[in-house]
Structures are given as structure tokens and as C-alpha cells.
Design an enzyme around this catalytic site. Structure first.
Site, PDB file in Angstrom:
ATOM      1  N   THR A 161       0.820  -1.215   0.000  1.00 42.35           N
ATOM      2  CA  THR A 161       0.000   0.000   0.000  1.00 42.35           C
ATOM      3  C   THR A 161       0.854   1.266   0.000  1.00 42.35           C
ATOM      4  O   THR A 161       2.034   1.241   0.346  1.00 42.35           O
ATOM      5  CB  THR A 161      -0.936   0.050   1.227  1.00 42.35           C
ATOM      6  OG1 THR A 161      -0.151   0.095   2.417  1.00 42.35           O
ATOM      7  CG2 THR A 161      -1.870  -1.136   1.269  1.00 42.35           C
ATOM      8  N   ASP A 162       0.201   2.374  -0.371  1.00 49.67           N
ATOM      9  CA  ASP A 162       0.858   3.679  -0.315  1.00 49.67           C
ATOM     10  C   ASP A 162       0.321   4.438   0.897  1.00 49.67           C
ATOM     11  O   ASP A 162      -0.396   3.880   1.724  1.00 49.67           O
ATOM     12  CB  ASP A 162       0.661   4.455  -1.620  1.00 49.67           C
ATOM     13  CG  ASP A 162      -0.806   4.732  -1.936  1.00 49.67           C
ATOM     14  OD1 ASP A 162      -1.674   4.629  -1.034  1.00 49.67           O
ATOM     15  OD2 ASP A 162      -1.096   5.056  -3.096  1.00 49.67           O
ATOM     16  N   GLN A 163       0.635   5.709   1.007  1.00 46.51           N
ATOM     17  CA  GLN A 163       0.217   6.496   2.165  1.00 46.51           C
ATOM     18  C   GLN A 163      -1.291   6.683   2.256  1.00 46.51           C
ATOM     19  O   GLN A 163      -1.812   7.012   3.309  1.00 46.51           O
ATOM     20  CB  GLN A 163       0.904   7.861   2.150  1.00 46.51           C
ATOM     21  CG  GLN A 163       2.380   7.772   2.461  1.00 46.51           C
ATOM     22  CD  GLN A 163       3.046   9.141   2.462  1.00 46.51           C
ATOM     23  OE1 GLN A 163       2.551  10.087   1.871  1.00 46.51           O
ATOM     24  NE2 GLN A 163       4.183   9.230   3.128  1.00 46.51           N
TER      25      GLN A 163
END
Length: 139
Positions: free
Chosen positions: A15-17
Site C-alpha cells: 500500500t501507499d500512504q
């Protein structure tokens, strides 16, 4: 020939932020589905290389339809859409297992190479058994 889709749970590290799967991971998922596809037809990637044929990626495209989030489970279908003596194209669909919502579509194109010298070859001549399996599994 029936090919089962790869079922995969999205990992936190992917995942990203914003808590969604980073776009670069879909390309990895395509590869996982491609390797699984070859195993299902009974001629895994390692067997192909040992038999003298390797694959080179010529190009890819990916279209994001909706987001995949951490812990979502997806179904990744990989199917050969085009097959020629020296190259092939594989198409992908990633859908949410729970909802059936289409998340991503993509395509990769590959050429066949002589495994040690890395020169383009005709798969139909070099490894007719694998070419026939690819033909039988086409959409």
C-alpha cells in the site's frame, strides 16, 4: 483448456500512504498470474528455460478502474490473446473476489528467446509442445 484465476490477498507492504495498493504492484501481480498460468498448463517457466526458451517483456499497459485496498482479495485472470511464432500478448483482469467489481485491466507483450544466447526464436519450432499448450489455452 481451463485456467483458474490466481486468487491473491493484498498485503499491507504493497500500500501507499493513502492505504491503497501502489500502482507498481499491479505489474508484479501480472507476473505472478503469468507464472501461475504456465504452471497450470503444465509447462512452468523454469521448465521452459531448461528446455532452452526464455521470454522477454516487450511492453505493458495497465488501466486502473477502481482501487484495491489492504486485505482485499482479488482474482487475477491471465489469458493469451495473441500468439505468433516469435511473440505473444497476454491480457489481465483483476476483480474483487467479494464484490466482483473490476479493479484493473492490463496487457503484456513478450517475445521468445533462445535461453542462453538471448536471441529471438520461433517458439513453434524451438518448443512445439509449449506452443501447442499456449494455442490450446487462448481466448
Amino acid at each position: 483448456m481451463k485456467i483458474n484465476p490466481l486468487i491473491r490477498k493484498a498485503n499491507y507492504y504493497e500500500t501507499d500512504q493513502m492505504g491503497i495498493i501502489h500502482h507498481s504492484n499491479y505489474i508484479r501481480w501480472f507476473e505472478e498470474a503469468r507464472v501461475d498460468f504456465m504452471e497450470q498448463i503444465g509447462f512452468g517457466y523454469e521448465k521452459s528455460v531448461q528446455a532452452g526458451v526464455d521470454f522477454a517483456l516487450l511492453g505493458l499497459s495497465c488501466e486502473y478502474k477502481s482501487m484495491v485496498r489492504f486485505a482485499d482479495t482479488v482474482r487475477i485472470e491471465a489469458r493469451i490473446s495473441e500468439l505468433q511464432n516469435a511473440q505473444m500478448t497476454i491480457v489481465y483482469e483483476i476483480t474483487d473476489v467479494k464484490t466482483g467489481v473490476l479493479r484493473t485491466t492490463g496487457r503484456t507483450s513478450h517475445c521468445f528467446l533462445e535461453a542462453t544466447k538471448k536471441r529471438p526464436i520461433s517458439l513453434k519450432k524451438a518448443l512445439p509442445e509449449l506452443y501447442a499448450l499456449f494455442e490450446q489455452s487462448m481466448i
